[in-house]
Design a protein around this motif. Structure first.
Motif, PDB file in Angstrom:
ATOM      1  N   VAL A  18     -14.721-107.171 -34.733  1.00  0.00           N
ATOM      2  CA  VAL A  18     -13.928-105.742 -34.236  1.00  0.00           C
ATOM      3  C   VAL A  18     -12.464-105.773 -33.714  1.00  0.00           C
TER       4      VAL A  18
ATOM      5  N   ARG B 188      -9.876-102.878 -34.389  1.00  0.00           N
ATOM      6  CA  ARG B 188      -8.904-102.613 -33.669  1.00  0.00           C
ATOM      7  C   ARG B 188      -7.238-102.833 -33.337  1.00  0.00           C
TER       8      ARG B 188
ATOM      9  N   LEU C  14     -15.473 -98.634 -27.954  1.00  0.00           N
ATOM     10  CA  LEU C  14     -15.384 -98.401 -29.355  1.00  0.00           C
ATOM     11  C   LEU C  14     -16.190 -97.477 -30.504  1.00  0.00           C
TER      12      LEU C  14
ATOM     13  N   GLU D  18     -17.268 -99.993 -35.530  1.00  0.00           N
ATOM     14  CA  GLU D  18     -17.061-101.325 -34.324  1.00  0.00           C
ATOM     15  C   GLU D  18     -18.655-101.701 -33.728  1.00  0.00           C
TER      16      GLU D  18
END
Length: 335
Positions: A277, A281, A138, A142
């Motif tokens: 998150v 992503r 991450l 994040e």
């Protein structure tokens, strides 16, 4: 129907009591490739029989019943095969087909086939043959977003759902904020946790005498404290830190207390989406429990900690594992 069919129906009891004979019965009922082929080719059956026999011999050596097999066990078996990635995946696919038959009448809604789960787990060592996927982490932003979500107010209205929400947040917190892997989280007990002046989590491997301890980050500690509050408030039975329910569940005559490893993966995926998150992503970059565990190491590396300390916190038997993770993190950071 023959006498053989009567004796060896492909149900959970038959699979557990005689997995090789039951496999023969199961295989005789499987269609071959192509619409005109009613049965599996003899040559293919010989390959499947050898693959299945190898897997059954392996779990029997470890005193594991087929119904007890999970993604961790499957990954360990595949890792020990002295063959390439495509061959390992052929074993995995066969195991997945058999387990689908085993659990077809008992699996809960949303339950993931353990062999399918073994395929989805990032960082599994069995995938390292012939082109493993790059190690993922991450990003700092994040991690911050996820940590903020883990410590936000519980949103569920019903007490049981509050219990579950607090539990799930603490589980994810221990992955990303303490570096625990799924196989370590499932058997954790309340007496493994120390939250006094210094916060530590003691961890042990049931298959060896190797133990280690790790120090969680503050946001993981807070998520854990919130969970322990709800756990006590609902008079949760047993000493498992993260049980499957408030009270043990009896299913098909078997008492279930432990949360299933595949459930932890679903919890992680849900939390990644709820926290925002996933939106950062994108769909092309999943975040599994292994991704979160890697991210714990990344945060330590960002703080200037050495591979030696990371190896100690994550329970690596050899420092070289942490050194490889450090190299992967540097490549990922500079990419």
């Amino acid at each position: 129907m023959s006498t053989h069919d009567d004796l060896f129906k492909t149900d959970a009891i038959a699979w557990d009591s005689d997995p090789k004979t039951t496999f023969e019965q199961w295989m005789s009922q499987q269609p071959g490739r192509g619409t005109s082929r009613a049965h599996i080719r003899i040559s293919s059956a010989e390959v499947y029989r050898a693959q299945w026999g190898r897997f059954v011999d392996w779990i029997e050596q470890k005193s594991i019943k087929l119904s007890e097999v999970d993604s961790v066990i499957i990954s360990e078996f595949l890792e020990n095969l002295a063959t390439n990635r495509p061959q390992r995946d052929r074993y995995r696919k066969l195991i997945q087909r058999v387990l689908a038959d085993l659990i077809k009448n008992t699996a809960e809604v949303g339950f993931m086939n353990p062999a399918a789960q073994a395929m989805r787990e990032e960082g599994a060592k069995w995938k390292e043959a012939d082109g493993n996927l790059p190690t993922s982490f991450l990003k700092p932003e994040e991690r911050t977003l996820l940590a903020k979500h883990l410590n936000s107010a519980i949103t569920a209205e019903k007490e049981r759902e509050q219990w579950r929400e607090a539990r799930d947040r603490a589980i994810v917190g221990l992955c990303v904020g303490a570096g625990l892997k799924v196989a370590e989280i499932v058997p954790l007990t309340v007496n493994c946790i120390y939250l006094a002046d210094e916060q530590w989590i003691n961890l042990g491997d049931k298959n060896s005498q190797f133990t280690h301890r790790t120090r969680p980050f503050e946001y993981a500690v807070q998520a854990l404290k919130t969970w322990l509050h709800h756990r006590a408030r609902m008079a949760t039975e047993g000493n498992l830190l993260f049980p499957s329910d408030i009270k043990p569940i009896v299913k098909n005559g078997k008492t279930i207390t432990s949360i299933h490893p595949s459930t932890l993966v679903r919890i992680t995926e849900a939390m990644i989406e709820e926290s925002g998150v996933k939106a950062l992503r994108g769909d092309a970059h999943r975040a599994s429990p292994q991704t979160l565990r890697n991210s714990f190491a990344a945060e330590l590396f960002e703080q200037g900690e050495s591979p030696e300390l990371v190896a100690d916190r994550m329970g690596f038997a050899h420092i070289v594992s942490a050194e490889r993770l450090f190299a992967s993190w540097e490549m990922w950071r500079n990419s």
